[in-house]
Structure formats: structure tokens, C-alpha cells
Design an enzyme around this catalytic site. Structure first.
Site, short mmCIF file in Angstrom:
data_model
loop_
_atom_site.label_atom_id
_atom_site.label_comp_id
_atom_site.label_asym_id
_atom_site.label_seq_id
_atom_site.Cartn_x
_atom_site.Cartn_y
_atom_site.Cartn_z
N ARG A 71 0.83 -1.22 0.00
CA ARG A 71 0.00 0.00 0.00
C ARG A 71 0.86 1.26 0.00
O ARG A 71 0.45 2.30 -0.51
CB ARG A 71 -0.98 0.02 1.20
CG ARG A 71 -1.76 1.34 1.27
CD ARG A 71 -2.88 1.34 2.28
NE ARG A 71 -2.46 0.90 3.59
CZ ARG A 71 -1.78 1.64 4.47
NH1 ARG A 71 -1.42 2.88 4.18
NH2 ARG A 71 -1.43 1.14 5.64
N TYR A 76 -12.33 17.18 -17.13
CA TYR A 76 -13.05 15.91 -16.95
C TYR A 76 -14.14 16.06 -15.88
O TYR A 76 -13.96 16.77 -14.89
CB TYR A 76 -12.00 14.87 -16.53
CG TYR A 76 -12.55 13.51 -16.30
CD1 TYR A 76 -12.94 12.71 -17.36
CD2 TYR A 76 -12.68 13.01 -15.01
CE1 TYR A 76 -13.46 11.45 -17.15
CE2 TYR A 76 -13.19 11.74 -14.79
CZ TYR A 76 -13.58 10.97 -15.86
OH TYR A 76 -14.09 9.72 -15.65
N ASP A 99 -3.09 18.04 -16.83
CA ASP A 99 -3.65 16.73 -17.12
C ASP A 99 -3.46 16.50 -18.62
O ASP A 99 -4.12 17.11 -19.45
CB ASP A 99 -5.14 16.70 -16.74
CG ASP A 99 -5.80 15.36 -17.03
OD1 ASP A 99 -5.30 14.61 -17.89
OD2 ASP A 99 -6.85 15.07 -16.40
N LYS A 142 -6.64 5.46 -19.95
CA LYS A 142 -6.87 5.82 -21.35
C LYS A 142 -5.70 5.33 -22.22
O LYS A 142 -5.54 4.14 -22.38
CB LYS A 142 -7.09 7.33 -21.44
CG LYS A 142 -8.05 7.88 -20.37
CD LYS A 142 -9.47 7.34 -20.49
CE LYS A 142 -10.35 7.65 -19.28
NZ LYS A 142 -10.37 9.00 -18.80
C1 LIG Z 1 -10.70 9.67 -17.62
C2 LIG Z 1 -10.05 10.94 -17.28
C3 LIG Z 1 -9.74 11.26 -15.96
C4 LIG Z 1 -10.08 10.35 -14.80
O1 LIG Z 1 -9.40 9.14 -14.90
P1 LIG Z 1 -9.86 7.78 -14.18
O2 LIG Z 1 -8.74 6.85 -14.47
O3 LIG Z 1 -11.18 7.37 -14.76
O4 LIG Z 1 -9.99 8.09 -12.73
C5 LIG Z 1 -9.09 12.46 -15.71
N1 LIG Z 1 -8.78 13.30 -16.71
C6 LIG Z 1 -9.09 13.03 -18.00
C7 LIG Z 1 -8.73 14.02 -19.05
C8 LIG Z 1 -9.73 11.85 -18.34
O5 LIG Z 1 -10.04 11.59 -19.60
#
Ligand SMILES: *Cc1c(COP(=O)(O)O)cnc(C)c1O
Length: 402
Positions: free
Chosen positions: A71, A123, A195, A220
């Protein structure tokens, strides 16, 4: 722990600076085991043994790096993955999380206390965390559109400590200038987190453009097969150090099995994303010509508003594009429901092409006025381009739009 990658570079007699991204994807962090496995084994182990109390204290008190408890992230499979993740962004360090949201939450809790400014669209989960949950904890959050950068100076003057944005954004693929925003924030001593999920490390490296942190929803493009939920945060060792306790005690580390799958996926990252870039470009160009399509949002189109900035900070334009139809919400629903190859699903970055209408998913919770303010129309269809042939995807779009 950069020990594994450093040892590899020594063995092959190469300087990290000269090593390309594809080679990093394949080799960075891969642990050599006694049996000659070409990739890191999965240590499902939750706790690790020591020869003596003195040895244990060396790790607990930070004098030596080593495995201790999963963890905490102190597990060989996770060390291995984190070296690979760091190498993707040429970062000093990376932490891996159980999801992209877990990475964002830990970062915001560690660095958001002086206030967070979010620029542009983000998001849905990020928006909810920033607009309702963090304020409940007393963290102040502020929102600016990409066209309202003039307002950033004032927010920074009042002491906001963290500037956060996506680029390109969802779903209008707005391109925000990482160098410019980082310059503005740093003048006031604020930190910048990007991000970069939509771009992936193949197309954009925000740290090299001046950002302090880069976040990926590894769910993704890094995972790339719609079968892994994970997140990553990259940055300097010093800055990442304060995020570590948040991950540790929120308990949002990734499981070793998932870590191994993610490392497996990253080995093919450049091959996948380069193909997705090329196919998205072909689809975007074909759709620009289509009489039923009013606008195509894609950074790779020379006529697109963000094209010039995209060219200056991206190496490729990505696999995401959005169509705005000449028509109504009902027309867009009809088209989406006729897709044969494109699946109706709200995620992105996988090998299969997906289609989603922002008004029904990612931006469903916003009022019509707020959607309009953000340039999101009812007749928009967002496409995540997979690895099918471009001609087949274009044919599917043409039959659906007929
Ligand atoms: C999907 C996504 C997130 C969140 O990611 P998870 O792995 O689903 O928690 C954050 N930012 C962007 C741009 C995303 O496409």
C-alpha cells in the site's frame, strides 16, 4: 528508485538523454530476475521480510530504498512501473495510483490548500471534485475559461497556489499554452499541473514546457485496451515527496497485478498512439468535407483555432476529435445510434473506436447555459479513434451520417 533504469543504461552504455521514447517504453524500469524474464514479474506480495531490525529501520527511516509494504507503493512491481512512467515524461519521479482521479485527488490535497485555479474545460470527475467536494473541506477553487486568462493574474495575486488544466481539453480539444500559463503562474510562485491524458506522453511532455506536474489517467492511452483503471503523477522528486503520504494513507496505490498489465501496455504505447494520430488526422480531414458536419474540432487541422499552439507544444495531434453536426440533438443521436464500428461509450484511448455525445455523458450535469458558455452544443459527437483502418472508420461515419 531509478536504480533499475540506471543499471540498464550502464549495461547498454547509453546516455538517457539520447534514448528515444519507444526504447524507453520497452526497456525503462524492467527488472531483470534470476530466471531471465524479459519483463518485470508480478510481486503480489503485500509485505516484505528483512534480515534484521537494523535492515528494516534503514527502509522505514528512508536511508535505503527497498520493498516494505505494497500500500505504501514499496513493492518491486510498482517501483519498476514508476521508473517506466517517469521515463515517459523525462521526469525525476512518478507515483502510480489506482485511477486518474486518485492521482488528482492526492495532488489537490497535497498542494491545493492555498487555492486551486482550473483553466478551461475539465473531466467531469475533476470538475465535481474541484467545484463541490474540495470546497467542502475549505479548499478554495476558481474556474476560468481558456479565453479568460486575463483573470489568472488576479487569482494568483490573491495567493492561489496551484494552477490546473487539461490540454487538449474535453470535448472541444481546446489547446492551452503550457509555456505561457506556466510562466504566469511561476511569476507568483504558484505551481502548475497539466492533465495530459488526451495527448499521452507520445504527443506532449508538459514538464519540458515548464509545468511542475503532469497527470495521466492511465485508464486511457497508457493502458490503451479499455481493461485497466490506473493513474500517474510525474514531477520532480522534491515536489512529489509531499504527495506520497496522501497516496499512502488514502490507500490509493495500484494493485501489483494491474501495475503489471499497465507496464505491458506501455511497451506498445508509441506504436498505438502514432497510428491513432494518423487515423484521427485522416478522419478529421474526411469529416471536414462532409456536408452534414458543421465543424470538426481537431488540433491537427490547420484551420483549427488551437493549431498554432498545438504545433508549438505537441509532437502529434492525438486520437481524439469532435464533430459538430449541421442539425439537432435528435440528428446526432440518430447518427450515433447507427454506428456499426464505433461503440457508444464514454471512455477513450483504447484500441477500439468509441463515440460519445458530451451532452449525454461528460457534460450531462451542466445547465444548458453553462454548456453554451463552454461552447458545447447538443449536436456534438466526440470520437476516440482506435486501431481500426481509417477507411473503415470513415465508411462507418459516412453511413451513420447519411
Ligand atoms: C478519464 C479521465 C480522468 C479520470 O481518470 P480515471 O482513471 O477514470 O480516474 C481524468 N482526466 C481526463 C482528461 C480523463 O479523460
Amino acid at each position: 528508485m531509478d536504480a533499475i533504469w540506471e543499471r540498464f543504461l550502464e549495461e547498454v552504455g547509453m546516455n538517457e538523454k539520447n534514448i528515444g521514447l519507444s526504447t524507453r517504453c520497452v526497456h525503462a524500469g524492467e527488472l531483470k530476475d534470476l530466471h531471465g524474464s524479459p519483463h518485470t514479474p508480478i510481486y503480489t506480495t503485500t509485505t516484505f521480510k528483512f534480515d534484521s531490525t537494523a535492515d528494516l529501520l534503514d527502509v522505514v527511516e528512508g536511508r535505503k530504498s527497498g520493498s516494505l509494504y505494497t500500500r505504501y507503493g514499496l513493492n518491486p512491481t510498482l517501483f519498476s512501473l514508476e521508473e517506466k512512467l517517469a521515463a515517459l515524461e523525462d521526469a525525476e519521479a512518478a507515483w502510480v495510483f489506482s485511477s486518474g482521479m486518485a492521482a488528482e485527488a492526492a495532488l489537490f490535497l497535497a498542494y491545493g490548500r492555498k487555492g486551486i485555479v482550473c483553466i478551461g474545460d475539465a473531466y467531469g470527475g475533476t470538475m465535481e471534485l474541484l467545484s463541490s467536494q474540495l470546497p467542502e473541506l475549505g479548499i478554495s477553487t476558481h474556474f476560468l475559461l481558456g479565453s479568460e486568462l486575463g483573470g489568472l493574474k488576479m487569482l494568483l495575486e490573491t495567493g492561489a497556489g496551484l494552477v490546473f488544466f487539461e490540454t487538449p481539453t474535453n470535448p472541444t480539444l481546446e489547446v492551452l499554452d503550457v509555456r505561457k500559463i506556466s510562466g504566469m503562474a511561476h511569476e507568483y510562485g504558484a505551481l502548475v499541473a497539466v492533465d495530459s491524458t488526451f495527448a499521452s506522453p507520445v504527443n506532449q511532455n508538459p514538464l519540458a514546457l515548464g509545468a511542475d506536474f503532469v497527470i495521466h489517467s492511465a485508464t486511457k492511452y497508457l493502458g490503451g485496451h479499455s481493461d485497466i483503471t490506473a493513474g500517474a503523477l510525474m514531477g520532480s522528486k522534491d515536489l512529489l515527496a509531499s504527495v506520497w503520504n496522501w497516496r499512502k494513507n488514502l490507500g490509493t496505490v495500484i494493485a501489483p497485478e494491474t501495475a503489471s498489465l499497465l507496464a505491458r501496455s506501455i511497451r506498445t504505447l508509441t506504436v498505438r498512439v502514432e497510428r491513432q494520430n494518423a487515423t484521427a488526422q485522416a478522419v478529421a480531414e474526411a469529416m471536414t468535407e462532409h456536408p452534414k458536419v458543421a465543424r470538426v474540432f481537431y488540433p491537427g487541422l490547420p484551420a483549427f483555432a488551437g493549431h498554432a499552439v498545438a504545433r508549438s507544444q505537441m509532437k502529434g495531434f492525438g486520437g481524439m476529435l469532435t464533430l459538430e453536426l449541421n442539425g439537432s440533438y435528435e440528428d446526432a443521436v440518430r447518427a450515433v445510434d447507427r454506428f456499426q464500428l464505433f461503440a457508444i461509450a464514454p471512455s477513450l484511448g483504447g484500441v477500439e473506436s468509441l463515440a460519445t455525445m458530451p451532452v449525454t455523458t461528460t457534460h450531462h450535469g451542466l445547465s444548458p447555459e453553462e454548456r453554451m458558455r463552454r461552447g458545447i452544443s447538443d449536436a456534438m459527437i466526440r470520437l476516440s479513434i482506435g486501431l481500426e483502418d481509417a477507411a473503415d472508420l470513415i465508411a462507418d461515419l459516412e453511413q451513420a451520417l447519411e
